[in-house]
Scaffold this active site. Structure first.
Site, PDB file in Angstrom:
ATOM      1  N   GLU A   1      -0.385  -9.498  -0.999  1.00  0.00           N
ATOM      2  CA  GLU A   1      -1.788  -9.845  -0.775  1.00  0.00           C
ATOM      3  C   GLU A   1      -2.591  -9.791  -2.067  1.00  0.00           C
ATOM      4  O   GLU A   1      -3.438 -10.647  -2.328  1.00  0.00           O
ATOM      5  CB  GLU A   1      -2.374  -8.900   0.282  1.00  0.00           C
TER       6      GLU A   1
ATOM      7  N   ALA B   1       0.853  -1.186   0.000  1.00  0.00           N
ATOM      8  CA  ALA B   1       0.000   0.000   0.000  1.00  0.00           C
ATOM      9  C   ALA B   1       0.890   1.237   0.000  1.00  0.00           C
ATOM     10  O   ALA B   1       2.053   1.178   0.415  1.00  0.00           O
ATOM     11  CB  ALA B   1      -0.885  -0.017   1.245  1.00  0.00           C
TER      12      ALA B   1
ATOM     13  N   GLY C   1       0.614  -5.216   0.762  1.00  0.00           N
ATOM     14  CA  GLY C   1      -0.554  -5.290  -0.126  1.00  0.00           C
ATOM     15  C   GLY C   1      -0.206  -5.860  -1.489  1.00  0.00           C
ATOM     16  O   GLY C   1      -1.070  -6.422  -2.158  1.00  0.00           O
TER      17      GLY C   1
ATOM     18  N   GLU D   1       4.369  -5.614   7.159  1.00  0.00           N
ATOM     19  CA  GLU D   1       3.534  -4.644   7.891  1.00  0.00           C
ATOM     20  C   GLU D   1       3.935  -4.513   9.350  1.00  0.00           C
ATOM     21  O   GLU D   1       3.780  -3.455   9.957  1.00  0.00           O
ATOM     22  CB  GLU D   1       2.059  -5.048   7.785  1.00  0.00           C
TER      23      GLU D   1
HETATM   24  N1  CO8 Z   1       4.589   3.298  -0.252  1.00  0.00           N
HETATM   25  C1  CO8 Z   1       5.030   4.488  -0.699  1.00  0.00           C
HETATM   26  N2  CO8 Z   1       6.256   4.699  -1.237  1.00  0.00           N
HETATM   27  C2  CO8 Z   1       7.062   3.632  -1.329  1.00  0.00           C
HETATM   28  C3  CO8 Z   1       6.671   2.356  -0.911  1.00  0.00           C
HETATM   29  C4  CO8 Z   1       5.375   2.204  -0.345  1.00  0.00           C
HETATM   30  N3  CO8 Z   1       4.881   1.021   0.058  1.00  0.00           N
HETATM   31  N4  CO8 Z   1       7.695   1.507  -1.127  1.00  0.00           N
HETATM   32  C5  CO8 Z   1       8.672   2.230  -1.696  1.00  0.00           C
HETATM   33  N5  CO8 Z   1       8.306   3.513  -1.815  1.00  0.00           N
HETATM   34  C6  CO8 Z   1       9.068   4.610  -2.383  1.00  0.00           C
HETATM   35  C7  CO8 Z   1      10.209   5.033  -1.475  1.00  0.00           C
HETATM   36  O1  CO8 Z   1       9.756   5.928  -0.477  1.00  0.00           O
HETATM   37  C8  CO8 Z   1      11.147   5.672  -2.459  1.00  0.00           C
HETATM   38  O2  CO8 Z   1      10.687   6.968  -2.770  1.00  0.00           O
HETATM   39  P1  CO8 Z   1      11.754   8.188  -2.889  1.00  0.00           P
HETATM   40  O3  CO8 Z   1      12.620   7.838  -4.075  1.00  0.00           O
HETATM   41  O4  CO8 Z   1      10.889   9.390  -3.118  1.00  0.00           O
HETATM   42  O5  CO8 Z   1      12.527   8.201  -1.615  1.00  0.00           O
HETATM   43  C9  CO8 Z   1      10.978   4.835  -3.707  1.00  0.00           C
HETATM   44  O6  CO8 Z   1       9.728   4.167  -3.570  1.00  0.00           O
HETATM   45  C10 CO8 Z   1      12.074   3.764  -3.865  1.00  0.00           C
HETATM   46  O7  CO8 Z   1      12.087   3.024  -2.652  1.00  0.00           O
HETATM   47  P2  CO8 Z   1      13.440   2.771  -1.816  1.00  0.00           P
HETATM   48  O8  CO8 Z   1      14.388   3.895  -2.001  1.00  0.00           O
HETATM   49  O9  CO8 Z   1      13.051   2.448  -0.414  1.00  0.00           O
HETATM   50  O10 CO8 Z   1      14.000   1.492  -2.579  1.00  0.00           O
HETATM   51  P3  CO8 Z   1      14.944   0.362  -1.985  1.00  0.00           P
HETATM   52  O11 CO8 Z   1      15.351  -0.454  -3.159  1.00  0.00           O
HETATM   53  O12 CO8 Z   1      16.016   0.953  -1.142  1.00  0.00           O
HETATM   54  O13 CO8 Z   1      14.019  -0.507  -1.008  1.00  0.00           O
HETATM   55  C11 CO8 Z   1      12.006  -1.699  -0.406  1.00  0.00           C
HETATM   56  C12 CO8 Z   1      12.960  -1.260  -1.550  1.00  0.00           C
HETATM   57  C13 CO8 Z   1      12.725  -2.704   0.490  1.00  0.00           C
HETATM   58  C14 CO8 Z   1      10.834  -2.396  -1.084  1.00  0.00           C
HETATM   59  C15 CO8 Z   1      11.553  -0.478   0.396  1.00  0.00           C
HETATM   60  O14 CO8 Z   1      11.107   0.529  -0.495  1.00  0.00           O
HETATM   61  C16 CO8 Z   1      10.447  -0.768   1.357  1.00  0.00           C
HETATM   62  O15 CO8 Z   1      10.661  -1.343   2.403  1.00  0.00           O
HETATM   63  N6  CO8 Z   1       9.203  -0.351   1.001  1.00  0.00           N
HETATM   64  C17 CO8 Z   1       8.062  -0.502   1.887  1.00  0.00           C
HETATM   65  C18 CO8 Z   1       7.566  -1.944   1.918  1.00  0.00           C
HETATM   66  C19 CO8 Z   1       6.412  -2.081   2.892  1.00  0.00           C
HETATM   67  O16 CO8 Z   1       6.530  -1.838   4.070  1.00  0.00           O
HETATM   68  N7  CO8 Z   1       5.216  -2.480   2.362  1.00  0.00           N
HETATM   69  C20 CO8 Z   1       4.031  -2.651   3.153  1.00  0.00           C
HETATM   70  C21 CO8 Z   1       3.194  -1.396   3.096  1.00  0.00           C
HETATM   71  S1  CO8 Z   1       1.769  -1.450   4.162  1.00  0.00           S
HETATM   72  C22 CO8 Z   1       0.687  -2.453   3.314  1.00  0.00           C
HETATM   73  O17 CO8 Z   1       0.926  -2.884   2.214  1.00  0.00           O
HETATM   74  C23 CO8 Z   1      -0.598  -2.738   4.007  1.00  0.00           C
HETATM   75  C24 CO8 Z   1      -1.444  -3.743   3.239  1.00  0.00           C
HETATM   76  C25 CO8 Z   1      -2.831  -3.798   3.761  1.00  0.00           C
HETATM   77  C26 CO8 Z   1      -3.707  -2.761   3.131  1.00  0.00           C
HETATM   78  C27 CO8 Z   1      -3.688  -2.799   1.613  1.00  0.00           C
HETATM   79  C28 CO8 Z   1      -4.279  -1.550   1.006  1.00  0.00           C
HETATM   80  C29 CO8 Z   1      -3.840  -1.369  -0.457  1.00  0.00           C
END
Ligand code: CO8
Length: 263
Positions: free
Chosen positions: A117, A70, A114, A137
Protein backbone atom coordinates in the site's frame (compact mmCIF):
# COMPACT_ATOMS: atom_id res chain seq x y z
CA UNK A 1 18.48 14.25 11.07
CA UNK A 2 19.35 10.83 12.49
CA UNK A 3 16.60 8.24 12.55
CA UNK A 4 16.36 4.80 14.15
CA UNK A 5 14.16 2.92 11.71
CA UNK A 6 15.04 4.56 8.42
CA UNK A 7 18.10 6.02 6.75
CA UNK A 8 17.47 9.32 4.99
CA UNK A 9 20.23 10.74 2.83
CA UNK A 10 20.80 13.36 0.16
CA UNK A 11 22.55 11.96 -2.87
CA UNK A 12 24.32 14.75 -4.66
CA UNK A 13 24.25 14.29 -8.40
CA UNK A 14 26.02 17.43 -9.62
CA UNK A 15 22.95 18.31 -11.62
CA UNK A 16 21.88 21.18 -9.39
CA UNK A 17 19.26 18.86 -7.96
CA UNK A 18 20.00 16.18 -5.36
CA UNK A 19 18.06 12.98 -4.85
CA UNK A 20 16.49 12.17 -1.48
CA UNK A 21 16.96 8.48 -0.69
CA UNK A 22 14.97 6.92 2.15
CA UNK A 23 15.81 3.33 3.10
CA UNK A 24 13.78 1.39 5.68
CA UNK A 25 16.07 -0.02 8.33
CA UNK A 26 14.34 -2.78 10.29
CA UNK A 27 15.81 -5.83 8.54
CA UNK A 28 15.24 -8.12 11.53
CA UNK A 29 11.46 -7.84 11.01
CA UNK A 30 11.51 -7.48 7.22
CA UNK A 31 11.06 -3.69 7.53
CA UNK A 32 7.67 -4.04 9.22
CA UNK A 33 6.13 -0.57 9.25
CA UNK A 34 5.99 0.24 12.95
CA UNK A 35 4.51 3.45 14.36
CA UNK A 36 8.02 4.81 14.79
CA UNK A 37 9.01 3.98 11.23
CA UNK A 38 5.91 5.67 9.87
CA UNK A 39 6.54 8.76 12.02
CA UNK A 40 10.17 8.95 10.94
CA UNK A 41 9.25 8.43 7.30
CA UNK A 42 6.66 11.21 7.53
CA UNK A 43 9.28 13.55 9.00
CA UNK A 44 11.90 12.64 6.40
CA UNK A 45 9.43 13.19 3.57
CA UNK A 46 8.46 16.57 4.95
CA UNK A 47 12.14 17.58 5.27
CA UNK A 48 12.86 16.44 1.72
CA UNK A 49 9.79 18.20 0.39
CA UNK A 50 10.96 21.47 1.94
CA UNK A 51 14.55 21.08 0.71
CA UNK A 52 14.87 23.07 -2.50
CA UNK A 53 18.10 21.30 -3.43
CA UNK A 54 16.16 18.04 -3.92
CA UNK A 55 14.57 17.20 -7.25
CA UNK A 56 13.16 13.72 -6.57
CA UNK A 57 12.74 11.18 -3.78
CA UNK A 58 13.31 7.42 -3.80
CA UNK A 59 11.83 5.18 -1.10
CA UNK A 60 13.26 1.69 -0.75
CA UNK A 61 13.66 -1.13 1.71
CA UNK A 62 17.11 -2.12 0.51
CA UNK A 63 18.12 -5.15 -1.51
CA UNK A 64 16.26 -7.96 0.28
CA UNK A 65 12.82 -6.70 1.23
CA UNK A 66 10.72 -3.59 0.72
CA UNK A 67 8.36 -4.04 3.69
CA UNK A 68 6.35 -7.02 4.96
CA UNK A 69 3.48 -4.79 6.03
CA UNK A 70 2.38 -3.14 9.23
CA UNK A 71 4.14 -4.36 12.36
CA UNK A 72 1.81 -7.17 13.40
CA UNK A 73 3.37 -7.50 16.87
CA UNK A 74 2.61 -3.87 17.54
CA UNK A 75 -0.84 -4.01 15.97
CA UNK A 76 -2.18 -7.23 17.45
CA UNK A 77 -3.61 -5.69 20.64
CA UNK A 78 -4.86 -2.48 19.05
CA UNK A 79 -8.41 -1.64 20.09
CA UNK A 80 -11.02 -0.19 17.78
CA UNK A 81 -11.26 3.01 19.76
CA UNK A 82 -7.48 3.59 19.70
CA UNK A 83 -7.33 2.86 15.97
CA UNK A 84 -10.22 5.23 15.36
CA UNK A 85 -9.05 8.06 17.61
CA UNK A 86 -5.40 7.98 16.53
CA UNK A 87 -6.32 7.46 12.87
CA UNK A 88 -2.98 5.69 12.92
CA UNK A 89 -2.15 5.56 9.26
CA UNK A 90 -3.37 9.00 8.17
CA UNK A 91 -0.25 11.11 8.73
CA UNK A 92 2.11 9.37 6.35
CA UNK A 93 -0.55 9.03 3.67
CA UNK A 94 -1.18 12.79 3.91
CA UNK A 95 2.56 13.55 3.74
CA UNK A 96 2.92 11.48 0.58
CA UNK A 97 -0.27 12.95 -0.88
CA UNK A 98 0.99 16.49 -0.27
CA UNK A 99 4.48 15.81 -1.61
CA UNK A 100 4.87 17.76 -4.86
CA UNK A 101 8.24 16.27 -5.72
CA UNK A 102 8.31 13.03 -7.69
CA UNK A 103 8.45 10.01 -5.36
CA UNK A 104 9.55 6.60 -6.67
CA UNK A 105 9.07 3.36 -4.74
CA UNK A 106 12.00 1.02 -5.47
CA UNK A 107 10.77 -2.46 -4.53
CA UNK A 108 13.05 -5.47 -4.03
CA UNK A 109 11.67 -8.57 -2.33
CA UNK A 110 8.40 -8.52 -0.36
CA UNK A 111 6.02 -5.57 -0.57
CA UNK A 112 3.14 -6.98 1.44
CA UNK A 113 0.11 -5.48 3.16
CA UNK A 114 1.00 -1.94 4.24
CA UNK A 115 4.26 -2.34 2.28
CA UNK A 116 2.37 -2.79 -0.98
CA UNK A 117 0.00 0.00 0.00
CA UNK A 118 2.86 2.36 0.78
CA UNK A 119 4.48 1.58 -2.58
CA UNK A 120 1.17 2.37 -4.29
CA UNK A 121 1.01 5.75 -2.51
CA UNK A 122 4.22 6.75 -4.29
CA UNK A 123 4.06 8.24 -7.78
CA UNK A 124 5.20 5.02 -9.39
CA UNK A 125 6.81 1.73 -8.55
CA UNK A 126 9.98 0.29 -10.04
CA UNK A 127 10.42 -3.36 -9.16
CA UNK A 128 13.47 -5.56 -9.05
CA UNK A 129 13.06 -9.06 -10.51
CA UNK A 130 12.88 -10.31 -6.91
CA UNK A 131 9.82 -8.23 -6.00
CA UNK A 132 6.72 -9.91 -4.61
CA UNK A 133 3.54 -7.96 -4.03
CA UNK A 134 0.55 -8.98 -1.98
CA UNK A 135 -2.33 -7.96 0.24
CA UNK A 136 -2.30 -10.85 2.74
CA UNK A 137 -4.42 -9.07 5.37
CA UNK A 138 -7.22 -11.58 4.78
CA UNK A 139 -5.00 -14.19 6.43
CA UNK A 140 -4.94 -12.07 9.60
CA UNK A 141 -8.70 -11.58 9.66
CA UNK A 142 -8.47 -7.93 8.60
CA UNK A 143 -8.42 -5.99 5.32
CA UNK A 144 -5.95 -3.72 3.54
CA UNK A 145 -6.79 -0.56 5.46
CA UNK A 146 -4.21 1.74 4.01
CA UNK A 147 -5.61 2.21 0.55
CA UNK A 148 -5.08 -1.33 -0.74
CA UNK A 149 -8.65 -2.06 -1.75
CA UNK A 150 -8.89 1.32 -3.47
CA UNK A 151 -5.51 1.99 -5.12
CA UNK A 152 -4.93 -1.63 -6.15
CA UNK A 153 -8.35 -1.74 -7.78
CA UNK A 154 -7.68 1.46 -9.71
CA UNK A 155 -4.28 0.20 -10.83
CA UNK A 156 -5.04 -3.43 -11.76
CA UNK A 157 -8.83 -3.56 -12.10
CA UNK A 158 -11.54 -5.17 -10.00
CA UNK A 159 -10.96 -8.78 -10.95
CA UNK A 160 -7.30 -8.98 -10.03
CA UNK A 161 -7.74 -6.75 -6.98
CA UNK A 162 -10.44 -9.13 -5.73
CA UNK A 163 -8.16 -12.08 -6.44
CA UNK A 164 -5.32 -10.49 -4.45
CA UNK A 165 -7.44 -9.32 -1.51
CA UNK A 166 -9.61 -12.44 -1.18
CA UNK A 167 -6.89 -15.08 -1.61
CA UNK A 168 -4.04 -13.10 -0.03
CA UNK A 169 -1.70 -14.55 -2.66
CA UNK A 170 1.46 -12.85 -3.86
CA UNK A 171 2.27 -11.76 -7.41
CA UNK A 172 5.77 -11.60 -8.81
CA UNK A 173 7.37 -8.68 -10.63
CA UNK A 174 6.47 -9.95 -14.10
CA UNK A 175 2.79 -10.24 -13.24
CA UNK A 176 2.90 -6.88 -11.45
CA UNK A 177 4.27 -5.16 -14.54
CA UNK A 178 1.85 -6.98 -16.82
CA UNK A 179 -1.18 -5.82 -14.84
CA UNK A 180 -0.02 -2.23 -14.37
CA UNK A 181 0.94 -2.26 -10.71
CA UNK A 182 4.56 -1.41 -11.48
CA UNK A 183 6.04 0.81 -14.16
CA UNK A 184 9.20 -1.18 -14.88
CA UNK A 185 11.04 -4.30 -13.79
CA UNK A 186 14.83 -4.05 -13.55
CA UNK A 187 17.51 -6.67 -12.99
CA UNK A 188 18.55 -7.37 -9.41
CA UNK A 189 22.14 -6.30 -10.04
CA UNK A 190 22.69 -2.59 -9.43
CA UNK A 191 18.93 -2.21 -8.93
CA UNK A 192 19.02 0.75 -6.58
CA UNK A 193 21.72 2.49 -8.63
CA UNK A 194 19.52 2.20 -11.69
CA UNK A 195 16.49 3.56 -9.85
CA UNK A 196 18.59 6.48 -8.61
CA UNK A 197 19.60 7.01 -12.25
CA UNK A 198 15.93 7.25 -13.18
CA UNK A 199 15.31 9.67 -10.30
CA UNK A 200 18.30 11.67 -11.49
CA UNK A 201 16.92 11.91 -15.02
CA UNK A 202 13.63 13.18 -13.57
CA UNK A 203 15.32 15.64 -11.21
CA UNK A 204 17.22 17.13 -14.14
CA UNK A 205 13.98 18.41 -15.70
CA UNK A 206 12.08 21.64 -15.07
CA UNK A 207 10.67 21.51 -11.54
CA UNK A 208 7.41 23.41 -12.24
CA UNK A 209 6.83 21.22 -15.33
CA UNK A 210 7.34 18.12 -13.18
CA UNK A 211 4.88 19.41 -10.58
CA UNK A 212 2.26 20.19 -13.22
CA UNK A 213 2.67 16.79 -14.87
CA UNK A 214 2.32 15.06 -11.50
CA UNK A 215 -0.79 17.06 -10.59
CA UNK A 216 -2.40 16.27 -13.93
CA UNK A 217 -1.77 12.52 -13.72
CA UNK A 218 -3.05 12.48 -10.14
CA UNK A 219 -6.22 14.23 -11.28
CA UNK A 220 -6.92 11.25 -13.54
CA UNK A 221 -7.23 9.10 -10.41
CA UNK A 222 -9.61 11.52 -8.72
CA UNK A 223 -12.02 13.04 -11.22
CA UNK A 224 -14.22 12.37 -14.23
CA UNK A 225 -12.59 12.39 -17.69
CA UNK A 226 -14.32 15.68 -18.48
CA UNK A 227 -12.99 17.44 -15.38
CA UNK A 228 -9.57 15.84 -15.74
CA UNK A 229 -9.24 17.00 -19.33
CA UNK A 230 -10.25 20.52 -18.36
CA UNK A 231 -7.71 20.54 -15.53
CA UNK A 232 -5.03 19.27 -17.90
CA UNK A 233 -5.83 21.89 -20.55
CA UNK A 234 -5.61 24.73 -18.01
CA UNK A 235 -2.31 23.42 -16.67
CA UNK A 236 -0.99 23.06 -20.21
CA UNK A 237 -1.93 26.68 -20.93
CA UNK A 238 -0.23 27.71 -17.67
CA UNK A 239 3.08 26.19 -18.79
CA UNK A 240 3.31 29.01 -21.34
CA UNK A 241 3.62 31.45 -18.44
CA UNK A 242 6.84 29.78 -17.27
CA UNK A 243 10.38 30.74 -18.22
CA UNK A 244 11.19 27.04 -18.54
CA UNK A 245 8.71 26.60 -21.41
CA UNK A 246 10.45 29.39 -23.32
CA UNK A 247 13.86 27.90 -22.52
CA UNK A 248 12.83 24.30 -23.31
CA UNK A 249 11.45 25.16 -26.74
CA UNK A 250 14.28 27.59 -27.56
CA UNK A 251 16.82 24.90 -26.66
CA UNK A 252 15.08 22.41 -28.94
CA UNK A 253 15.09 24.83 -31.86
CA UNK A 254 18.73 25.81 -31.21
CA UNK A 255 19.71 22.13 -30.89
CA UNK A 256 21.18 22.46 -27.39
CA UNK A 257 20.37 21.25 -23.88
CA UNK A 258 17.92 23.39 -21.92
CA UNK A 259 19.19 25.33 -18.91
CA UNK A 260 16.21 25.19 -16.57
CA UNK A 261 15.55 28.09 -14.23
CA UNK A 262 12.81 26.17 -12.41
CA UNK A 263 10.56 29.17 -12.88
N1 CO8 B 1 5.17 -7.56 11.40
C1 CO8 B 1 6.02 -7.91 12.37
N2 CO8 B 1 7.03 -8.81 12.22
C2 CO8 B 1 7.16 -9.37 11.01
C3 CO8 B 1 6.33 -9.04 9.94
C4 CO8 B 1 5.29 -8.09 10.16
N3 CO8 B 1 4.45 -7.67 9.20
N4 CO8 B 1 6.71 -9.76 8.87
C5 CO8 B 1 7.76 -10.49 9.26
N5 CO8 B 1 8.04 -10.27 10.55
C6 CO8 B 1 9.11 -10.85 11.35
C7 CO8 B 1 8.84 -12.31 11.67
O1 CO8 B 1 7.99 -12.43 12.80
C8 CO8 B 1 10.23 -12.81 11.92
O2 CO8 B 1 10.64 -12.43 13.21
P1 CO8 B 1 11.45 -13.49 14.14
O3 CO8 B 1 12.76 -13.72 13.42
O4 CO8 B 1 11.62 -12.76 15.44
O5 CO8 B 1 10.62 -14.72 14.21
C9 CO8 B 1 11.07 -12.03 10.94
O6 CO8 B 1 10.31 -10.89 10.58
C10 CO8 B 1 11.38 -12.82 9.65
O7 CO8 B 1 10.12 -13.25 9.14
P2 CO8 B 1 9.83 -14.79 8.76
O8 CO8 B 1 10.63 -15.70 9.61
O9 CO8 B 1 8.36 -14.99 8.77
O10 CO8 B 1 10.42 -14.82 7.28
P3 CO8 B 1 9.98 -15.78 6.09
O11 CO8 B 1 10.98 -15.55 5.02
O12 CO8 B 1 9.78 -17.17 6.58
O13 CO8 B 1 8.54 -15.25 5.62
C11 CO8 B 1 6.94 -13.55 5.00
C12 CO8 B 1 8.43 -13.98 5.02
C13 CO8 B 1 6.18 -14.45 4.03
C14 CO8 B 1 6.93 -12.13 4.46
C15 CO8 B 1 6.35 -13.63 6.41
O14 CO8 B 1 7.22 -12.98 7.32
C16 CO8 B 1 5.00 -13.00 6.52
O15 CO8 B 1 4.01 -13.57 6.10
N6 CO8 B 1 4.94 -11.79 7.13
C17 CO8 B 1 3.68 -11.12 7.37
C18 CO8 B 1 3.11 -10.51 6.09
C19 CO8 B 1 1.76 -9.86 6.37
O16 CO8 B 1 0.82 -10.49 6.78
N7 CO8 B 1 1.68 -8.52 6.15
C20 CO8 B 1 0.48 -7.76 6.37
C21 CO8 B 1 0.51 -7.14 7.74
S1 CO8 B 1 -1.00 -6.30 8.17
C22 CO8 B 1 -0.90 -4.85 7.29
O17 CO8 B 1 0.07 -4.55 6.64
C23 CO8 B 1 -2.08 -3.95 7.41
C24 CO8 B 1 -1.97 -2.74 6.49
C25 CO8 B 1 -2.98 -1.71 6.82
C26 CO8 B 1 -2.50 -0.78 7.89
C27 CO8 B 1 -1.15 -0.16 7.59
C28 CO8 B 1 -0.53 0.48 8.81
C29 CO8 B 1 0.98 0.68 8.65
Amino acid sequence: MTYKTIIAENISQNIGQDIGLITFNRPQVLNALSNQLRTELTQALSDFENNHALGAIVITGGEKVFAAGADITEMKDLSYIDAYQDDAVGGLEAALGQCRKPVIAAVSGYALGGGCELAMMCDFIIASETAKFGQPEINLGILPGWGGTQRLTRLVGKSKAMDMCLTGRMMDAVEAERCGLVARVLAEEKFIDEVIGIAKSIAAKSRPALMMNKECVNQAMETSLHDGLLFERRQFQATFATEDQKEGMAAFVEKRKPRWKHR
